[in-house]
Write an enzyme that holds these catalytic residues in place. Structure first.
Site, PDB file in Angstrom:
ATOM      1  N   GLN A   1       0.803  -1.230   0.000  1.00 22.48           N
ATOM      2  CA  GLN A   1       0.000   0.000   0.000  1.00 22.48           C
ATOM      3  C   GLN A   1       0.843   1.290   0.000  1.00 22.48           C
ATOM      4  OE1 GLN A   1      -3.754   0.291   2.553  1.00 22.48           O
ATOM      5  NE2 GLN A   1      -2.388   1.633   3.685  1.00 22.48           N
TER       6      GLN A   1
ATOM      7  N   GLU B   1      -3.000   9.198  -1.020  1.00 20.44           N
ATOM      8  CA  GLU B   1      -2.168   9.955  -0.084  1.00 20.44           C
ATOM      9  C   GLU B   1      -1.154  10.843  -0.797  1.00 20.44           C
ATOM     10  OE1 GLU B   1      -0.728   7.381   3.019  1.00 20.44           O
ATOM     11  OE2 GLU B   1      -2.771   7.013   3.731  1.00 20.44           O
TER      12      GLU B   1
ATOM     13  N   ASP C   1       4.338   0.255   4.221  1.00 18.08           N
ATOM     14  CA  ASP C   1       3.103  -0.201   4.878  1.00 18.08           C
ATOM     15  C   ASP C   1       2.491  -1.228   3.926  1.00 18.08           C
ATOM     16  OD1 ASP C   1       0.716  -0.738   6.075  1.00 18.08           O
ATOM     17  OD2 ASP C   1      -0.051   1.317   6.044  1.00 18.08           O
TER      18      ASP C   1
ATOM     19  N   ASP D   1      -0.532  -1.343  12.815  1.00 24.09           N
ATOM     20  CA  ASP D   1      -1.600  -0.367  12.550  1.00 24.09           C
ATOM     21  C   ASP D   1      -2.934  -1.125  12.601  1.00 24.09           C
ATOM     22  OD1 ASP D   1      -3.383   1.519  11.603  1.00 24.09           O
ATOM     23  OD2 ASP D   1      -2.668   1.464   9.539  1.00 24.09           O
TER      24      ASP D   1
ATOM     25  N   LYS E   1      -3.682   6.601  15.543  1.00 23.82           N
ATOM     26  CA  LYS E   1      -4.664   7.360  14.755  1.00 23.82           C
ATOM     27  C   LYS E   1      -5.774   7.829  15.701  1.00 23.82           C
ATOM     28  CE  LYS E   1      -4.034   4.830  10.397  1.00 23.82           C
ATOM     29  NZ  LYS E   1      -4.469   3.624   9.652  1.00 23.82           N
TER      30      LYS E   1
ATOM     31  N   ARG F   1      -5.086   9.770   7.997  1.00 22.32           N
ATOM     32  CA  ARG F   1      -5.832   8.673   7.372  1.00 22.32           C
ATOM     33  C   ARG F   1      -5.778   8.850   5.851  1.00 22.32           C
ATOM     34  NH1 ARG F   1      -8.810   5.517  10.807  1.00 22.32           N
ATOM     35  NH2 ARG F   1      -8.389   4.094   9.088  1.00 22.32           N
TER      36      ARG F   1
ATOM     37  N   LYS G   1       3.490  10.145  10.085  1.00 24.92           N
ATOM     38  CA  LYS G   1       3.171   9.607   8.757  1.00 24.92           C
ATOM     39  C   LYS G   1       2.016  10.444   8.238  1.00 24.92           C
ATOM     40  CE  LYS G   1       1.166   5.615   7.618  1.00 24.92           C
ATOM     41  NZ  LYS G   1       0.867   4.212   7.268  1.00 24.92           N
TER      42      LYS G   1
HETATM   43  P1  PGA Z   1      -6.227   4.156   6.086  1.00 32.25           P
HETATM   44  O1  PGA Z   1      -4.709   4.050   5.626  1.00 32.25           O
HETATM   45  O2  PGA Z   1      -6.465   5.518   6.577  1.00 32.25           O
HETATM   46  O3  PGA Z   1      -6.948   3.835   4.798  1.00 32.25           O
HETATM   47  O4  PGA Z   1      -6.430   3.120   7.153  1.00 32.25           O
HETATM   48  C1  PGA Z   1      -3.635   4.492   6.362  1.00 32.25           C
HETATM   49  C2  PGA Z   1      -2.775   3.342   6.809  1.00 32.25           C
HETATM   50  O5  PGA Z   1      -3.076   2.164   6.530  1.00 32.25           O
HETATM   51  O6  PGA Z   1      -1.780   3.576   7.486  1.00 32.25           O
HETATM   52 ZN    ZN Z   2      -1.368   1.308   7.771  1.00 30.70          ZN
END
Ligand code: PGA
Ligand code: ZN
Length: 370
Positions: A106, A148, A185, A255, A280, A309, A331
């Site tokens: 990802q 992102e 990640d 995570d 988060k 996010r 991050k």
């Molecule tokens: P998400 O991605 O906000 O879609 O969960 C961020 C991550 O996986 O770190």
């Molecule tokens: Zn993640």
């Protein structure tokens, strides 16, 4: 409304329930405000009032209290000794569910290990990002960006993504491994189907231990310093094995494994499943619980990374909180898209404000024995 993602219910809960319940509270008593909301909600996962409503109010109190005392949010939230600018992990190539390309992993991030200040780290990352665009263009690959703000080209393998980034680092006259580390990640829960890890771009279906071997090869071959969610969120034995094998070489980040949840974090500490946690705010839902999760992780000797996010706003709270608690790492995406760049800009403002007193997390925060 909004494909089921509207917030009228949350707004109504704030206006009709929380504002009444909290009337007369001292906003500088954050833990009392948060505790009151938790009691009012009464559920484990904030399902009655909703985490959106509760977090919104929790953050509003912190921001209002900082404004009232004429301070930056980071000053208001800090105990003076902890103030430190974080090392950024910049996600310059997007794959997995954050992009419509063929790459399985990802996030491919660059970490400016050699930087002495936050602004120097940001400059290094920005120059690499723009050189990456040139490298992609020279190979006739697309330079559109993913969720992102990192590039999202179709590539033949995950290793090709790493090679292209190394190319961009060298084009910037920086040394991979010395000046710049690579962080991944994997978001492996998204790749897990029928009890196997599916790396579609490489036509591989792997069992848990084989997945650890696959990641081990990447660690050996490339200047990787951190891997997040290398395994599925319920593959606890896989996580333990991965950390046993590689936990003193690189940072192993939970995570999806821990979802900023104190019970899952305690289990991960007990089982030695990882050595760092992603934090988060909207997973846990209040400022007070976020601070508690950070302290619990710290006491266990874990690294801490505060995170945005993939769906984001221009809110910059995480920038201030990272500095206030000296979290060490942040991050917050790539060097494009305002929802990402605004956090970096806030960190620049804070660094500028602190002037000669500003401190920056250096590479000693990583457990690197490669
Ligand atoms: P998400 O991605 O906000 O879609 O969960 C961020 C991550 O996986 O770190
Ligand atoms: Zn993640």
């Amino acid at each position: 409304r909004y494909h089921g993602k509207g917030v009228q219910k949350a707004v109504n809960n704030v206006n009709n329930i929380l504002s009444g319940a909290l009337r007369g509270f001292d906003i500088t008593n954050q833990s009392k405000v948060d505790q009151c909301m938790l009691e009012l909600d009464g559920t484990e996962n904030k399902s009655v009032l909703g985490a959106n409503a509760i977090l919104g109010v929790s953050l509003a109190c912190a921001h209002a209290a900082a404004k009232t005392s004429n301070q930056f949010l980071f000053q208001y939230l800090s105990d003076k000794n902890t103030i430190t600018l974080p090392m950024p992990m910049m996600n310059i190539l997007n794959g997995g569910s954050h992009a419509d390309n063929s790459v399985d992993i990802q996030e491919f991030m660059i970490v400016p290990l050699g930087a002495k200040t936050f602004s120097e780290a940001l400059r290094m990352g920005t120059e690499i990002f723009h050189n990456l665009k040139k490298v992609l263009q020279s190979k006739n690959l697309t330079t559109s960006v993913g969720d992102e703000g990192g590039f999202a080209p179709d590539l033949n393998s995950n290793t090709e993504a790493i090679e292209i980034i190394l190319n961009a680092i060298e084009k910037t006259n920086l040394k991979p491994g010395e000046d710049i580390g690579i962080a991944l990640d994997v978001a492996a829960s998204e790749l897990y189907k029928n009890d196997l890890y599916n790396l579609y771009s490489e036509n591989k279906q792997l069992e848990s231990e084989e997945m650890v071997d696959y990641l081990g090869e990447l660690i050996k071959k490339y200047p990787i310093i951190s891997i997040e969610d290398g395994l599925h969120e319920d593959d606890w034995s896989g996580w333990k094995y991965f950390t046993e094998k590689h936990g003193n070489q690189i940072q192993i980040v939970g995570d999806d494994l821990t979802v900023t949840n104190i019970h899952r974090l305690n289990k991960a500490i007990e089982q030695k499943s990882m050595n760092a946690i992603l934090i988060k705010l909207n997973q846990i839902g209040t400022v007070t619980e976020t601070i508690q999760a950070v302290s619990t992780a710290r006491n266990a000797g874990f690294g801490v990374i505060i995170s945005h996010r993939s769906g984001e706003t221009e809110d910059t709270t995480i920038a201030d909180l990272s500095v206030a608690m000296g979290m060490g790492q942040i991050k917050t995406g790539s060097l494009s898209r305002t929802d990402r760049v605004c956090k970096y800009n806030q960190l620049l403002r804070i660094e500028d404000f602190l002037g000669s007193k500003s401190k920056f997390s250096d590479k000693t925060i990583f457990p690197l024995n490669k």
